[in-house]
Design an enzyme around this catalytic site. Structure first.
Site, short mmCIF file in Angstrom:
data_model
loop_
_atom_site.label_atom_id
_atom_site.label_comp_id
_atom_site.label_asym_id
_atom_site.label_seq_id
_atom_site.Cartn_x
_atom_site.Cartn_y
_atom_site.Cartn_z
CE1 TYR A 1 1.85 39.69 7.73
CE2 TYR A 1 0.98 40.39 5.62
CZ TYR A 1 1.36 40.68 6.91
OH TYR A 1 1.26 41.97 7.38
CE LYS B 1 -1.68 42.60 -1.43
NZ LYS B 1 -0.58 43.40 -0.96
CG ASP C 1 -5.80 35.92 2.83
OD1 ASP C 1 -6.16 36.77 1.98
OD2 ASP C 1 -4.91 36.13 3.67
#
Length: 433
Positions: free
Chosen positions: A149, A272, A244
């Site tokens: 994702y 994050k 990513d």
């Protein structure tokens, strides 16, 4: 609407109210407990490794706001930095020194990132990386991996993991077929498929994007040679490799998965941890590639709140704390103790399991087979995970409400939290029979 046996009356009442205001009662799908059943818990506050719900119940938290709270909830350095910045202003929509401080902290840990562009989320960062890759190569197609994702971006919502997987939606309505047709989806850890595709269609492929350690179909590590093979295949085809690191950046090592695993991307995306729990993201790479972004170059990318002063202050405080000696060794030691204890608890309960862990990221799968890709993750017993989730919740342990999400440790998790978790797990596993 079904009530969870572990949701208190105030959580139930708030969810009923929220369901009249938000689709599904939530503002991000995985929060809805769709993967485990029942009513979501509403939380009041967090402190260290602990969350407290609106009914006053306390939980050892392994969600950590889905990864950014590596210092724990309400960590004093982050809290103090936010308060100090808030007194000076919360948003400028203009350049400020805090952006430079955060960028320099990122580059100090990852010197191969010569320039970067801040965004307000990881999804924005991956969207920017995709546009930059397409603009720089003059190519339109992209390769991703089944179950990975990369944010709620049209081009990436094709066999995505995370919330999409939890809801059993391998693709999302609203993504035009013409856009989906530009995305090739291959099995994670299957290098042969990547090499075959790039040999046949390499001149059409702008980039290959991958989570270097997957966290969105549960934690899955790359097999030996997989990432190295991706690097070589992309270089041979003239395609960019996008790593990513929204989830792994500054979590698996100070230099992220790229330091831990020794493979470099052409572009790297972050989120994050670099915001210390506030909304922030970034995309970075070498100077020549990044200078293709506006206003230095023709490829447009913008964001009113990008580089927000509160977020950059929280990020700087977090990265400074993570630069202290022994931080990642502590996280590894805590993770190892938890892993060993959970494996032993499963053996004692005679329940087959796979405990996948890399550093402070981990997932427990109920299956006899190793979990190495999306297909093997989907083969795990999700019903058993749901029962285990609620059993742990009843015993004061908050795990991700989805089989396909990573659990996270923080520096606030110590021996007491680990032992409480293992005691709860032993009881919850016995109750599964």
């Amino acid at each position: 609407m079904s009530d969870s046996p572990t949701a208190g009356p105030r959580s139930v009442a708030l969810f009923e109210q929220a369901s009249q205001l938000f689709p599904g009662g939530v503002n991000s799908p995985v929060r809805a407990f769709g993967g485990v059943g029942g009513t979501p818990i509403f939380f009041s506050h967090g402190e260290g490794a602990t969350l407290v719900d609106v009914d006053g119940r306390r939980y050892v938290d392994y969600v950590g706001s889905w990864g950014p709270l590596i210092l724990g909830h309400a960590a004093a350095p982050v809290r103090d930095a936010i308060a100090a910045q808030a007194a000076r202003g919360t948003s400028f929509g203009a350049p400020h020194a805090g952006e430079i401080a955060l960028a320099e902290a990122v580059r100090a840990a990852m010197p191969w990132l010569e320039m970067m562009r801040f965004t307000s989320s990881g999804s924005e960062a991956t969207a920017a990386a995709l546009r930059l890759a397409r603009g720089a190569t003059g190519r339109s197609e992209v390769v991703k991996f089944d179950g990975c994702y990369h944010g709620a971006v049209d081009s990436f919502l094709v066999k995505a993991g995370s919330g999409v997987e939890t809801l059993c939606l391998p693709d999302s309505p609203g993504v035009p077929p013409a856009i989906a047709a530009l995305t090739h989806t291959l099995p994670f850890n299957d290098l042969g498929q990547v090499v075959k595709l790039l040999r046949s269609k390499g001149r059409d492929i702008a980039c290959v994007i991958v989570e270097p350690v997957v966290g969105n179909m549960g934690v899955i590590a790359p097999q030996i040679g997989f990432l190295e093979g991706l690097r070589d295949a992309c270089s041979s085809a003239g395609a960019l490799l996008v790593l990513d690191e929204v989830m792994t950046g500054f979590r698996l090592a100070r230099g992220g998965a790229q330091e831990l695993l020794g493979v470099r991307g052409d572009l790297t995306t972050f989120g994050k941890v670099i915001g210390g729990g506030l909304p922030v993201g970034a995309v970075g790479g070498d100077r020549a590639l990044m200078r293709r972004l506006a206003p230095a170059g023709p490829i447009y990318q913008a964001g009113t709140l990008s580089g927000n002063p509160l977020a950059t202050a929280a990020g700087v405080a977090t990265l400074e704390a993570l630069a202290a000696p022994g931080v990642y060794e502590r996280l590894e030691a805590t993770g190892r103790r938890l892993e060993e204890g959970l494996r032993q608890a499963c053996r004692e309960a005679d329940i087959p399991c796979q405990l996948n862990r890399v550093g402070s990221m981990w997932t427990l799968f109920f299956t006899e087979q190793p979990v190495v890709d999306a297909a093997s993750a989907r083969a795990a017993d999700r019903g058993r995970y749901a029962r285990f989730f609620h059993g742990m919740l009843e015993r004061g342990i908050y795990l991700p409400p989805s089989q396909f999400e990573a659990a996270f440790l923080s520096l606030a998790h110590g021996p007491a939290e680990v032992e409480a978790t293992l005691a709860a797990a032993r009881a919850a596993l016995r109750a599964l029979h």
